[in-house]
Write a protein that holds these residues in place. Structure first.
Motif, PDB file in Angstrom:
ATOM      1  N   GLU A  17       0.225  -6.424   0.098  1.00  0.00           N
ATOM      2  CA  GLU A  17      -0.679  -7.219  -0.893  1.00  0.00           C
ATOM      3  C   GLU A  17      -0.221  -6.524  -2.206  1.00  0.00           C
ATOM      4  O   GLU A  17      -0.262  -7.296  -3.430  1.00  0.00           O
ATOM      5  N   LYS A  18      -0.284  -5.367  -2.417  1.00  0.00           N
ATOM      6  CA  LYS A  18       0.066  -4.851  -3.473  1.00  0.00           C
ATOM      7  C   LYS A  18       1.495  -5.287  -4.189  1.00  0.00           C
ATOM      8  O   LYS A  18       1.515  -5.384  -5.307  1.00  0.00           O
ATOM      9  N   LYS A  27      -1.565  -3.638   3.393  1.00  0.00           N
ATOM     10  CA  LYS A  27      -2.257  -3.328   2.035  1.00  0.00           C
ATOM     11  C   LYS A  27      -1.114  -3.214   1.149  1.00  0.00           C
ATOM     12  O   LYS A  27      -1.163  -3.701  -0.102  1.00  0.00           O
ATOM     13  N   SER A  34      -1.990   2.615  -1.264  1.00  0.00           N
ATOM     14  CA  SER A  34      -2.762   1.384  -0.478  1.00  0.00           C
ATOM     15  C   SER A  34      -3.299   2.256   0.874  1.00  0.00           C
ATOM     16  O   SER A  34      -3.585   1.167   1.806  1.00  0.00           O
TER      17      SER A  34
END
Length: 390
Positions: free
Chosen positions: A358-359, A355, A349
């Protein structure tokens, strides 16, 4: 106008002291607002301005907030050991984007106050993620303060209901079902087996001296309202003996027992109702030492949320090679899994906490033998019950 008139009449020296007092009050207020926990505060607008990447000159740091002493110490120590084992494997595989992974642990004793103190220290260290929250109140404080500091948090037992009211989402993840989820699952199951126009009678058993048990009972009681469920017996262990559950069942006509209890109390209660002559389902979230010699009549069905699912075979083999003979509890395997997953996610990420979050939300994780994923609030999707009839 009145205030301005009063100020004009004041001596310059008094005006100076008044302005100074106002400035001191403002500093105190802002300090409290920025650094202290308020359970009703929504921190979502604040985190974007905080650091969200790990620096080149610092290791990849994960913190553990665990009960390493007190009643839940055995659970906390096993989680700690598997987190260390995972970090060792990450290091052998090359670290996180070439950086060394380090762990730091704080003993919370399942205390929200100690969790708050630990989070203040963790914030200063620059940790990117924190794992803990074995107890509910401790977990809620941990998740809230981590969210305000832009730190990913993975809690075993922070209340999803509390997290939603504080606006916390995206950075906070709950690895085990909450009391509210347990109550919803239990009542859904109870209602599915109830005859038409016949409200289900439930005996609620909890420990008066255990905050977690009281929280579990309160969640069930609150959620059961308007759900065609009647709590016909309420047994507080501490005021009543476990054997009183059997008498209460006979008097109440209950066909279900809901008992958020720990190992010792659950085992004693199960032994007390073992020879009950009517059909009854015993529903968790209870922790029962299944090696205890408890006999049950054919009328009793046991239901619990944490069956003895074997951890992944590969993990057991690696633990055995490392000289760890004890089979890990599900919570410890989840913590191991999170440490390993974080290494992968941050490597891919670009080292960004948002990020990475979100992953995580968009992926499935492998835990104690099953696949699980998170909803938009960071809670486990569709946790399942296990059933066992006697």
């Amino acid at each position: 106008m009145v205030l301005l008139s009063i100020i004009r009449r004041m001596e310059p020296k008094k005006i100076f002291w008044l302005v100074g007092a106002v400035l001191v009050a403002a500093v105190v207020f802002l300090s409290y607002d920025l650094f202290f926990y308020s359970p009703k505060r929504d921190f979502s607008s604040r985190h974007d301005s905080l650091p969200s990447e790990f620096k080149e000159d610092k290791p990849f740091l994960i913190a553990g907030l665990l009960p390493l002493s007190g009643d839940n110490a055995s659970m906390g120590r096993q989680i700690q050991e598997l987190m260390k084992f995972a970090a060792l494997e990450v290091e052998k595989a090359g670290g996180v984007a070439g950086k060394k992974m380090e762990l730091v642990f704080y003993d919370t004793e399942c205390s929200d106050k100690k969790a708050q103190e630990a989070m203040s220290a963790i914030r200063g260290l620059g940790a990117l993620a924190v794992i803990g929250g074995v107890c509910e109140f401790e977990g809620t404080v941990m998740s809230s303060l981590a969210r305000s500091a832009g730190i990913l948090s993975f809690s075993f037992n922070s209340s999803l209901e509390n997290l939603k009211t504080t606006g916390i989402s995206g950075l906070s993840f709950q690895m085990m079902p909450s009391h509210l989820q347990f109550a919803q699952m239990a009542i859904d199951r109870i209602n599915a087996g109830v005859a038409l126009n016949q409200p289900a009678k439930v005996a609620l058993v909890f420990s008066q001296g255990d905050d977690e048990s009281v929280s579990g009972a309160s969640a069930f009681e609150n959620y059961s309202r308007d759900k065609e469920v009647v709590i016909s017996a309420k047994i507080e262990l501490g005021k009543n003996k476990p054997s009183d559950v059997l008498d209460a069942l006979r008097l109440s006509g209950a066909r279900y027992i809901y008992m958020p209890l720990k190992t010792a109390e659950a085992s004693v209660v199960l032994a007390a109702v073992g020879d009950y002559k009517e059909k009854v389902e015993v529903i968790g979230p209870y922790v029962w030492n299944r090696s205890s010699p408890v006999k049950f009549s054919d009328n009793i069905t046991l239901i619990w949320p944490y069956p003895e699912i074997d951890p992944p075979r590969v993990l057991l083999e690696r633990l055995n090679e490392a000289g760890v003979p004890e089979k890990p509890i599900p919570e410890a395997v989840r913590a191991y899994d999170v440490v390993k997953k974080l290494a992968d996610v941050f490597t891919v990420s670009g080292r960004s906490v948002p990020k990475a979050s979100e992953k995580i939300l968009g992926s499935s994780w492998m835990g104690t033998g099953e696949t699980y994923s998170f909803d938009e609030f960071g809670g486990l999707k569709t946790p399942k019950w296990a059933y066992k009839s006697k």
